[in-house]
Scaffold this active site. Structure first.
Site, PDB file in Angstrom:
ATOM      1  N   GLY A  87       0.832  -1.205   0.000  1.00  0.00           N
ATOM      2  CA  GLY A  87       0.000   0.000   0.000  1.00  0.00           C
ATOM      3  C   GLY A  87       0.857   1.242   0.000  1.00  0.00           C
ATOM      4  O   GLY A  87       1.979   1.242  -0.530  1.00  0.00           O
ATOM      5  N   ASP A 113      -7.638  -3.538   3.094  1.00  0.00           N
ATOM      6  CA  ASP A 113      -8.459  -2.347   3.346  1.00  0.00           C
ATOM      7  C   ASP A 113      -9.109  -1.758   2.092  1.00  0.00           C
ATOM      8  O   ASP A 113     -10.009  -0.929   2.193  1.00  0.00           O
ATOM      9  CB  ASP A 113      -7.619  -1.260   4.029  1.00  0.00           C
ATOM     10  CG  ASP A 113      -7.186  -1.683   5.418  1.00  0.00           C
ATOM     11  OD1 ASP A 113      -7.716  -2.694   5.918  1.00  0.00           O
ATOM     12  OD2 ASP A 113      -6.324  -1.007   6.004  1.00  0.00           O
ATOM     13  N   LYS A 199     -38.005  -6.273  16.215  1.00  0.00           N
ATOM     14  CA  LYS A 199     -36.756  -6.971  15.894  1.00  0.00           C
ATOM     15  C   LYS A 199     -36.322  -7.680  17.162  1.00  0.00           C
ATOM     16  O   LYS A 199     -36.317  -7.055  18.232  1.00  0.00           O
ATOM     17  CB  LYS A 199     -35.674  -5.959  15.507  1.00  0.00           C
ATOM     18  CG  LYS A 199     -35.417  -5.879  14.020  1.00  0.00           C
ATOM     19  CD  LYS A 199     -34.246  -4.970  13.721  1.00  0.00           C
ATOM     20  CE  LYS A 199     -34.255  -4.512  12.289  1.00  0.00           C
ATOM     21  NZ  LYS A 199     -33.811  -5.512  11.327  1.00  0.00           N
TER      22      LYS A 199
HETATM   23  O1  F6P Z   1      -3.057  -2.852   6.324  1.00  0.00           O
HETATM   24  C1  F6P Z   1      -3.998  -2.301   7.128  1.00  0.00           C
HETATM   25  C2  F6P Z   1      -4.555  -3.278   8.094  1.00  0.00           C
HETATM   26  O2  F6P Z   1      -5.137  -4.357   7.458  1.00  0.00           O
HETATM   27  C3  F6P Z   1      -5.506  -2.536   9.014  1.00  0.00           C
HETATM   28  O3  F6P Z   1      -6.828  -2.637   8.636  1.00  0.00           O
HETATM   29  C4  F6P Z   1      -5.186  -3.137  10.334  1.00  0.00           C
HETATM   30  O4  F6P Z   1      -5.374  -2.179  11.339  1.00  0.00           O
HETATM   31  C5  F6P Z   1      -3.743  -3.458  10.223  1.00  0.00           C
HETATM   32  O5  F6P Z   1      -3.533  -3.800   8.902  1.00  0.00           O
HETATM   33  C6  F6P Z   1      -3.264  -4.537  11.150  1.00  0.00           C
HETATM   34  O6  F6P Z   1      -1.888  -4.614  11.019  1.00  0.00           O
HETATM   35  P1  F6P Z   1      -0.954  -5.382  12.032  1.00  0.00           P
HETATM   36  O7  F6P Z   1      -1.101  -6.820  11.740  1.00  0.00           O
HETATM   37  O8  F6P Z   1       0.400  -4.884  11.760  1.00  0.00           O
HETATM   38  O9  F6P Z   1      -1.475  -5.051  13.399  1.00  0.00           O
END
Ligand code: F6P
Length: 309
Positions: A87, A113, A199
């Site tokens: 990313g 993400d 609900k």
């Molecule tokens: O790359 C982003 C992500 O997928 C986020 O959504 C998440 O907070 C993070 O990675 C988790 O990363 P790590 O495994 O380093 O905690």
């Protein structure tokens, strides 16, 4: 990522290029953790999650010394092109490196993400959201049978893509996103409306990046003022980042890997290959970096409200 690595290696070899794999990302470039790869090095990996090359966060690559060491390690093997999957951070490193040295770079968008500009989908997102949906479906059985209110936290530090779309796909009653502040009052009003129309259970998706707190915080705040249901919390966590990739991700990974090598063969550099419509297109990495981010699909958010009455 493994489907993508396989595609890169085999497309390169098919075209008569010497291929190498860098272990642990930029850290491996600096530590000289670079291995030759052949067509058979990527056999039987297309169905595997994670990455056979491993990955690591690397602050050293941001320094002049780190980049210089990485460059020398590449040059000693006569490597002149680099394909990176990742990313923002990965692309920034690639762009800076290639601005400074005569190494051509191509970026492949990879993050669950789904928040990179220039690609409708990023590698891993489809697998992750399918895992999320499968989990929510299972949790729904308990929510429904026991008449409970569930708060389910999903990943997305800065991007609510998984949260919003999984809310639509799982029929959740509400969703809390990093991009939009939802007050406890607003949430309680929504849940009360559901309870008043009989609900018997509800599901609220909370993105980990929601500004007012994670699922435990929100559940606590709601519980103090809303007691129609017994309340439970589930944090899905890293199970969203593993497992055998979906067919969509395998195909996307293969297409992007194949396209990335072809970009290098054309002599292009500092490009990102991405999926737009159903076509693989390339654009400057710089544009992807400048325009970064998932734009909140407010129509989906509105629809979630309407469909969950
Ligand atoms: O790359 C982003 C992500 O997928 C986020 O959504 C998440 O907070 C993070 O990675 C988790 O990363 P790590 O495994 O380093 O905690």
């Amino acid at each position: 990522m493994n489907a993508c690595i396989r595609a890169v290696v085999r497309t390169g070899i098919y075209n008569g290029i010497n291929m190498f794999g860098v272990l642990q990302g930029y850290q491996g470039l600096i530590n000289d953790n670079i291995i030759p790869m052949g067509a058979r090095s990527v056999s039987n990996i297309i169905h595997l999650g994670g990455t056979i090359l491993k990955t690591a966060r690397c602050l050293e690559f941001k320094t002049e010394e780190g980049m210089e060491t990485a460059y020398q390690n590449l040059k000693s093997r006569e490597i002149d092109g680099l394909i990176v999957i990742g990313g923002d951070g990965t692309f920034t490193g690639a762009r800076n490196f290639s601005n400074k040295y005569d190494i051509k770079v191509i970026g492949i968008p990879g993050t669950i993400d789904n928040d990179l500009y220039g690609s409708d989908f990023t590698l891993g997102y489809d697998t992750a959201i399918n895992t999320v949906i499968e989990a929510i479906d299972k949790i729904r059985d308990t929510a429904d049978s026991h008449d409970r209110l569930f708060f389910i936290e999903v990943m997305g530090r800065d991007s609510g893509c998984i949260a919003l779309r999984s809310a639509v796909a799982s029929g959740a009653e509400a969703v809390l996103l990093p991009e939009r502040y939802t007050s406890t009052d607003e949430l309680i009003a929504q849940l009360t409306l559901g309870a008043s129309t009989k609900k018997s259970s509800s599901i609220v998706i909370v993105s980990e990046g929601h500004k007012a707190g994670g699922a435990y915080d929100i559940a606590k705040q709601v519980k103090e003022r809303f007691n129609h249901y017994d309340t439970k919390v589930t944090i899905l966590g890293h199970l969203q980042r593993g497992g055998s990739p979906s067919s969509f991700d395998r195909i996307l990974g293969s297409r992007l890997g194949y396209a990335a090598v072809n970009e290098l063969l054309k002599g292009n550099t500092r490009q990102m290959v991405g999926l737009r419509g159903n076509e693989i297109k390339s654009m400057p990495i710089e544009d992807a970096l400048v325009n970064h981010n998932f734009k909140l699909e407010s129509d989906l958010l509105e629809m979630t409200k309407v469909l969950s009455i």
